[in-house]
Design a protein around this motif. Sequence first.
Motif, PDB file in Angstrom:
ATOM      1  N   PHE A  40       0.830  -1.204   0.000  1.00 23.15           N
ATOM      2  CA  PHE A  40       0.000   0.000   0.000  1.00 23.15           C
ATOM      3  C   PHE A  40       0.867   1.257   0.000  1.00 23.15           C
ATOM      4  CE2 PHE A  40      -1.937   3.411   2.521  1.00 23.15           C
ATOM      5  CZ  PHE A  40      -3.018   3.709   1.713  1.00 23.15           C
ATOM      6  N   TYR A  41       1.838   1.320   0.910  1.00 23.67           N
ATOM      7  CA  TYR A  41       2.682   2.513   0.984  1.00 23.67           C
ATOM      8  C   TYR A  41       3.559   2.668  -0.251  1.00 23.67           C
ATOM      9  CZ  TYR A  41       1.221   3.438   5.745  1.00 23.67           C
ATOM     10  OH  TYR A  41       0.480   3.737   6.835  1.00 23.67           O
ATOM     11  N   ALA A  42       4.025   1.578  -0.813  1.00 23.53           N
ATOM     12  CA  ALA A  42       4.797   1.660  -2.052  1.00 23.53           C
ATOM     13  C   ALA A  42       3.921   2.227  -3.167  1.00 23.53           C
ATOM     14  CB  ALA A  42       5.336   0.287  -2.429  1.00 23.53           C
ATOM     15  N   GLY A  43       2.678   1.797  -3.228  1.00 28.16           N
ATOM     16  CA  GLY A  43       1.755   2.328  -4.240  1.00 28.16           C
ATOM     17  C   GLY A  43       1.487   3.802  -4.049  1.00 28.16           C
ATOM     18  N   VAL A  44       1.315   4.226  -2.801  1.00 31.18           N
ATOM     19  CA  VAL A  44       1.054   5.637  -2.524  1.00 31.18           C
ATOM     20  C   VAL A  44       2.266   6.490  -2.894  1.00 31.18           C
ATOM     21  CG1 VAL A  44       0.695   7.294  -0.638  1.00 31.18           C
ATOM     22  CG2 VAL A  44      -0.697   5.244  -0.770  1.00 31.18           C
ATOM     23  N   LEU A  45       3.473   5.987  -2.649  1.00 35.05           N
ATOM     24  CA  LEU A  45       4.672   6.764  -2.948  1.00 35.05           C
ATOM     25  C   LEU A  45       5.043   6.742  -4.428  1.00 35.05           C
ATOM     26  CD1 LEU A  45       6.873   5.790   0.113  1.00 35.05           C
ATOM     27  CD2 LEU A  45       5.717   7.960  -0.294  1.00 35.05           C
ATOM     28  N   ILE A  46       4.782   5.662  -5.124  1.00 32.11           N
ATOM     29  CA  ILE A  46       5.203   5.507  -6.515  1.00 32.11           C
ATOM     30  C   ILE A  46       4.130   6.002  -7.494  1.00 32.11           C
ATOM     31  CG2 ILE A  46       5.912   3.788  -8.232  1.00 32.11           C
ATOM     32  CD1 ILE A  46       7.972   4.387  -6.056  1.00 32.11           C
ATOM     33  N   ALA A  47       2.879   6.002  -7.107  1.00 34.18           N
ATOM     34  CA  ALA A  47       1.787   6.379  -8.009  1.00 34.18           C
ATOM     35  C   ALA A  47       1.966   7.776  -8.619  1.00 34.18           C
ATOM     36  CB  ALA A  47       0.447   6.274  -7.298  1.00 34.18           C
ATOM     37  N   PRO A  48       2.397   8.792  -7.873  1.00 29.81           N
ATOM     38  CA  PRO A  48       2.590  10.104  -8.523  1.00 29.81           C
ATOM     39  C   PRO A  48       3.641  10.073  -9.634  1.00 29.81           C
ATOM     40  CG  PRO A  48       2.509  10.366  -6.151  1.00 29.81           C
ATOM     41  CD  PRO A  48       2.548   8.898  -6.414  1.00 29.81           C
ATOM     42  N   PHE A  49       4.717   9.320  -9.440  1.00 28.60           N
ATOM     43  CA  PHE A  49       5.749   9.227 -10.477  1.00 28.60           C
ATOM     44  C   PHE A  49       5.206   8.535 -11.721  1.00 28.60           C
ATOM     45  CE2 PHE A  49       8.215   9.477  -6.521  1.00 28.60           C
ATOM     46  CZ  PHE A  49       8.972  10.605  -6.798  1.00 28.60           C
ATOM     47  N   ILE A  50       4.427   7.500 -11.536  1.00 29.74           N
ATOM     48  CA  ILE A  50       3.837   6.800 -12.680  1.00 29.74           C
ATOM     49  C   ILE A  50       2.843   7.717 -13.395  1.00 29.74           C
ATOM     50  CG2 ILE A  50       2.356   4.867 -13.337  1.00 29.74           C
ATOM     51  CD1 ILE A  50       3.714   3.245 -11.148  1.00 29.74           C
ATOM     52  N   LEU A  51       2.081   8.489 -12.631  1.00 31.45           N
ATOM     53  CA  LEU A  51       1.119   9.418 -13.227  1.00 31.45           C
ATOM     54  C   LEU A  51       1.837  10.487 -14.053  1.00 31.45           C
ATOM     55  CD1 LEU A  51      -1.850  10.281 -13.407  1.00 31.45           C
ATOM     56  CD2 LEU A  51      -1.442  11.724 -11.427  1.00 31.45           C
TER      57      LEU A  51
END
Length: 85
Positions: A40-51
């Motif tokens: 969950f935390y990896a997704g929250v931290l990485i999602a902006p970069f992917i976006l």
Amino acid sequence: MSAEPTLLAPDEGQETQGAPPSAGRSGWASLRPLVLRLHFYAGVLIAPFILVAATTGLLYACSYQAEKIVYANELRVPVGENKTE
């Protein structure tokens, strides 16, 4: 007298076989909450970069079409006269 057997809860005289429930958990079952939280935390931290990467990639892919629209005047010129001496 009824023909149904009497069911007793484990704490009413029946002994449970094996280890207690907390010690009976497998390695994966005890690590699963930690893995889910890390995911969950990896997704929250990485999602902006992917976006950002997806948005800039989309803009880069559409740049050729946008360039043709924006610079239409500079890309086409009228045919001029051929002047020879």
